[in-house]
Write a protein that holds these residues in place. Structure first.
Motif, short mmCIF file in Angstrom:
data_model
loop_
_atom_site.label_atom_id
_atom_site.label_comp_id
_atom_site.label_asym_id
_atom_site.label_seq_id
_atom_site.Cartn_x
_atom_site.Cartn_y
_atom_site.Cartn_z
N GLY A 2 50.31 2.07 77.75
CA GLY A 2 51.74 2.21 77.52
C GLY A 2 52.21 3.63 77.24
O GLY A 2 53.39 3.85 76.98
N SER A 3 51.31 4.58 77.27
CA SER A 3 51.69 5.98 77.08
C SER A 3 51.00 6.78 78.18
O SER A 3 50.46 6.22 79.13
CB SER A 3 51.28 6.47 75.70
N PHE A 4 51.03 8.10 78.05
CA PHE A 4 50.36 8.96 79.02
C PHE A 4 49.46 9.95 78.29
O PHE A 4 49.79 10.41 77.19
CB PHE A 4 51.37 9.73 79.87
N ILE A 5 48.34 10.25 78.90
CA ILE A 5 47.44 11.30 78.41
C ILE A 5 47.64 12.48 79.36
O ILE A 5 47.41 12.37 80.57
CB ILE A 5 45.97 10.84 78.40
N VAL A 6 48.10 13.60 78.80
CA VAL A 6 48.48 14.76 79.61
C VAL A 6 47.62 15.96 79.21
O VAL A 6 47.43 16.23 78.03
CB VAL A 6 49.97 15.10 79.40
N THR A 7 47.13 16.65 80.23
CA THR A 7 46.40 17.91 80.01
C THR A 7 47.26 19.03 80.61
O THR A 7 47.80 18.89 81.70
CB THR A 7 45.03 17.87 80.72
N LEU A 8 47.36 20.13 79.88
CA LEU A 8 48.19 21.26 80.30
C LEU A 8 47.32 22.42 80.79
O LEU A 8 46.22 22.63 80.29
CB LEU A 8 49.06 21.73 79.13
N GLU A 9 47.84 23.15 81.77
CA GLU A 9 47.13 24.31 82.31
C GLU A 9 46.85 25.32 81.20
O GLU A 9 47.71 25.60 80.36
CB GLU A 9 47.97 25.01 83.38
N GLY A 10 45.64 25.85 81.16
CA GLY A 10 45.28 26.89 80.21
C GLY A 10 45.02 26.42 78.79
O GLY A 10 44.80 27.24 77.90
N MET A 11 45.06 25.13 78.56
CA MET A 11 44.82 24.59 77.21
C MET A 11 43.64 23.63 77.29
O MET A 11 43.78 22.52 77.80
CB MET A 11 46.09 23.91 76.70
N TYR A 12 42.51 24.10 76.74
CA TYR A 12 41.26 23.38 76.97
C TYR A 12 40.64 22.79 75.72
O TYR A 12 39.59 22.18 75.79
CB TYR A 12 40.26 24.32 77.65
N SER A 13 41.28 23.01 74.56
CA SER A 13 40.70 22.45 73.34
C SER A 13 41.81 21.90 72.46
O SER A 13 42.98 22.23 72.61
CB SER A 13 39.89 23.50 72.57
N ILE A 14 41.40 21.09 71.51
CA ILE A 14 42.34 20.52 70.55
C ILE A 14 43.07 21.62 69.79
O ILE A 14 44.24 21.48 69.43
CB ILE A 14 41.62 19.54 69.58
N ASN A 15 42.41 22.75 69.57
CA ASN A 15 43.03 23.87 68.85
C ASN A 15 44.21 24.45 69.62
O ASN A 15 45.15 24.99 69.02
CB ASN A 15 42.00 24.97 68.59
N ASP A 16 44.20 24.35 70.96
CA ASP A 16 45.29 24.88 71.78
C ASP A 16 46.54 23.99 71.72
O ASP A 16 47.65 24.49 71.92
CB ASP A 16 44.85 24.99 73.25
N VAL A 17 46.36 22.69 71.49
CA VAL A 17 47.49 21.76 71.62
C VAL A 17 47.91 21.07 70.32
O VAL A 17 48.98 20.47 70.27
CB VAL A 17 47.19 20.68 72.68
N GLU A 18 47.11 21.16 69.29
CA GLU A 18 47.42 20.45 68.05
C GLU A 18 48.79 20.83 67.48
O GLU A 18 49.49 20.00 66.92
CB GLU A 18 46.33 20.71 67.01
N LYS A 19 49.20 22.07 67.68
CA LYS A 19 50.49 22.55 67.16
C LYS A 19 51.68 21.85 67.81
O LYS A 19 52.79 21.89 67.31
CB LYS A 19 50.61 24.06 67.39
N PHE A 20 51.46 21.17 68.94
CA PHE A 20 52.56 20.50 69.66
C PHE A 20 52.82 19.07 69.19
O PHE A 20 53.80 18.46 69.62
CB PHE A 20 52.28 20.48 71.16
#
Length: 171
Positions: free
Chosen positions: A63-81
């Motif tokens: 029921g949701s989406f799992i999205v990966t963003l260009e240039g962001m390869y670890s949890i440390n890169d995306v946790e702030k979002f």
């Protein structure tokens, strides 16, 4: 520049920079396709994006989406979002078929029943199987109209009006 909500980032997933997002769009295959550009905002009300990102890949998941963003390869890169909003620019909106409209287009339209103005569309609530249109009426409580073909008879964007038939008991 006008921006429109696409999804809310609700969490991270795993350690490889994946984001779990709840989609607000009718076009997830377009918004989350590889190479799609999205803007990240702290809140829905913010007018300036925190960052522009490009979708690397996405998949539907429970029921949701799992999205990966260009240039962001670890949890440390995306946790702030976490908790932030994904939006698109107005010029990225899809062209719609005849008789279709975006919800932002109906906000502020006059609501007419039997050739008499009863109010204006104030907001749209999307909680259940069908949307509910909130009609602001002068000197009365707001009217909640379900988006059903027997209630919302016609939406005329050019004239700026919505023709309705208010069911007995809703007033």
């Amino acid at each position: 520049m006008n921006y429109f909500n696409v999804a809310k980032i609700v969490n991270t997933r795993g350690l490889r920079g994946e984001l779990k997002v709840i989609s607000y769009t009718d076009f997830p295959e377009e918004r989350f396709k590889s190479g799609a550009e999205l803007q990240i905002f702290k809140t829905e009300k913010d007018e300036v994006p925190v960052q522009t990102v490009t979708v690397k890949n996405a998949k539907e998941y429970k029921g949701s989406f799992i999205v990966t963003l260009e240039g962001m390869y670890s949890i440390n890169d995306v946790e702030k979002f976490k908790g932030m909003i994904l939006k698109v620019e107005e010029d990225q909106l899809q062209d719609l078929e005849e008789g279709e409209f975006y919800l932002h287009q109906i906000i502020g339209l006059d609501v007419i029943e039997n050739d008499q103005k009863i109010g204006t569309i104030k907001e749209v609530l999307s909680y259940g199987p069908n949307d509910v249109w909130v009609v602001k009426r002068p000197n009365q409580n707001d009217l909640l109209l379900p988006y059903l073909k027997d209630v919302i008879l016609n939406v005329d964007l050019e004239q700026g009006v919505v023709q309705v038939s208010v069911p007995e008991g809703l007033d």
